[in-house]
Design an enzyme around this catalytic site. Sequence first.
Site, PDB file in Angstrom:
ATOM      1  N   TRP A 104       0.730  -1.159  -0.061  1.00 57.37           N
ATOM      2  CA  TRP A 104       0.067  -0.038   0.060  1.00 57.37           C
ATOM      3  C   TRP A 104       0.809   1.338  -0.087  1.00 57.37           C
ATOM      4  CZ3 TRP A 104      -4.154  -0.871  -2.069  1.00 57.37           C
ATOM      5  CH2 TRP A 104      -4.987  -1.792  -1.718  1.00 57.37           C
ATOM      6  N   ASP A 188      -1.621   6.505   6.257  1.00 58.32           N
ATOM      7  CA  ASP A 188      -2.532   5.649   5.966  1.00 58.32           C
ATOM      8  C   ASP A 188      -2.714   4.521   6.902  1.00 58.32           C
ATOM      9  OD1 ASP A 188      -4.063   3.863   4.619  1.00 58.32           O
ATOM     10  OD2 ASP A 188      -2.989   3.369   3.106  1.00 58.32           O
ATOM     11  N   LYS A 212     -12.159  -1.630   6.361  1.00 59.77           N
ATOM     12  CA  LYS A 212     -11.538  -2.514   6.977  1.00 59.77           C
ATOM     13  C   LYS A 212     -11.866  -2.625   8.493  1.00 59.77           C
ATOM     14  CE  LYS A 212      -8.901  -2.959   3.267  1.00 59.77           C
ATOM     15  NZ  LYS A 212      -7.877  -2.011   3.056  1.00 59.77           N
TER      16      LYS A 212
HETATM   17  C1  LIG Z   1      -7.423  -1.908   1.698  1.00 61.21           C
HETATM   18  C2  LIG Z   1      -6.258  -0.584   1.524  1.00 61.21           C
HETATM   19  C3  LIG Z   1      -6.092   0.394   0.652  1.00 61.21           C
HETATM   20  C4  LIG Z   1      -6.906   0.620  -0.319  1.00 61.21           C
HETATM   21  O1  LIG Z   1      -8.292   0.820   0.074  1.00 61.21           O
HETATM   22  P1  LIG Z   1      -9.558   0.971  -1.254  1.00 61.21           P
HETATM   23  O2  LIG Z   1     -10.633   1.541  -0.244  1.00 61.21           O
HETATM   24  O3  LIG Z   1      -9.842  -0.323  -1.784  1.00 61.21           O
HETATM   25  O4  LIG Z   1      -8.892   2.025  -2.082  1.00 61.21           O
HETATM   26  C5  LIG Z   1      -5.120   1.227   1.173  1.00 61.21           C
HETATM   27  N1  LIG Z   1      -4.227   1.089   2.310  1.00 61.21           N
HETATM   28  C6  LIG Z   1      -4.383   0.371   3.022  1.00 61.21           C
HETATM   29  C7  LIG Z   1      -3.487   0.160   4.449  1.00 61.21           C
HETATM   30  C8  LIG Z   1      -5.525  -0.573   2.784  1.00 61.21           C
HETATM   31  O5  LIG Z   1      -5.569  -1.737   3.791  1.00 61.21           O
END
Ligand SMILES: *Cc1c(COP(=O)(O)O)cnc(C)c1O
Length: 376
Positions: A104, A188, A212
């Site tokens: 990511w 993030d 998540k």
């Molecule tokens: C799932 C995830 C993403 C991407 O998320 P989307 O909502 O599918 O764009 C980005 N960063 C992390 C750490 C993630 O777990």
Amino acid sequence: MKQFWNFSAGPSVLPKEVLQQAAEEMLDWHGSGQSVMEMSHRGAEFTQICDEAEADLRKLLGVGDEWAVFFSQGGASAQNAILPMNLIALKEGRTADYVLTGSWSNKAYKEAKGYGEMRIAASSAEAREIDGVQYQAWQWAPDFSEWQINPKASYLHYCSNETIGGVEYAQLPDKAAIGAEGVPLILDTSSHFLARAWNLEGVDMLYAGAQKNAGPAGSTIIVIRRELIGQCEAICPDVFNYKNLDEARSRFNTPPTYSIYMSGLVFKWLLAQGGLAAIEQQNKAKAKRLYDYIDSTDFYHNFVQPSHRSIMNVPFVTANEALDAQFLKGAKERGLLNLKGHKSVGGMRASIYNAMPIEGVEALIDYMQDFERQHG
Ligand SMILES: *Cc1c(COP(=O)(O)O)cnc(C)c1O
């Protein structure tokens, strides 16, 4: 009734109480005669739902008025581009620093390169031996003391929990100690958002896709210091300009109303659990139980540097792919769902988010023990 446990990495398990309440309120929200899905996003009912969600999220995070807290769309992935468009002009030079620790953070870095000169401040792209153990790329994370910060960077970005590799920074960096004073720190936090009780003093922005750990898919949650807002590039769509989203309290255009409502129920559930300090203790206990079990047997392996093992996403393998496939088949028959690892890593991954009770972790370990007895 058969008991199922959902270990999906995302969209993922939600608290049962939240789903039950949503079911009860599905056809008629609080006597309004409408489902939340049918409401105007500007009406009194949804205004109450959205404002309460924001207020409860602020309570959980302990952030006041100097912070903007809003719901956007496009997932954490869209933020990879939206974020530089909003923040690259913070300083002259149009450059930002990225720490790379897995899938990511790499995606964020690659996308951001379209908007300025992006530097790599630290990376675990190389294999490394630590304390006598050999780790492959993305199975470890560089210590904060190794981060090489450009003091003129518009911001410093890292992914605090790499969902695919299962690599987490459990603590926040001390900005003064890493030479990042004056550099906005952006995380993030998608896959461990609201999993830990952090003091956000040194942080300037967090973002997370809701699916998540904070609700169903549909909304992207952004928490940012208001002083950073207002220098958005003209090329950025209006609906992704943080200033617009903050001023409109998440309703600049039609937001994902049902998703925000569901996240709001999750926030209330978290407050009822005792807030983030309480949920962090539960999360640590669940993760410890699973890692301790994995470490107690030679049948299963987790390859992540122990000090950076994620409390949310636990990847593991058996001796070979054929056995992994058998494990997954048997797991499904036992009601243990979505344990297949990401295709880039293989094996299994147990995501044990806030809404996964310890009983689910125990059920997984019971099965792992049975499987080892049959195949060990
Ligand atoms: C799932 C995830 C993403 C991407 O998320 P989307 O909502 O599918 O764009 C980005 N960063 C992390 C750490 C993630 O777990």
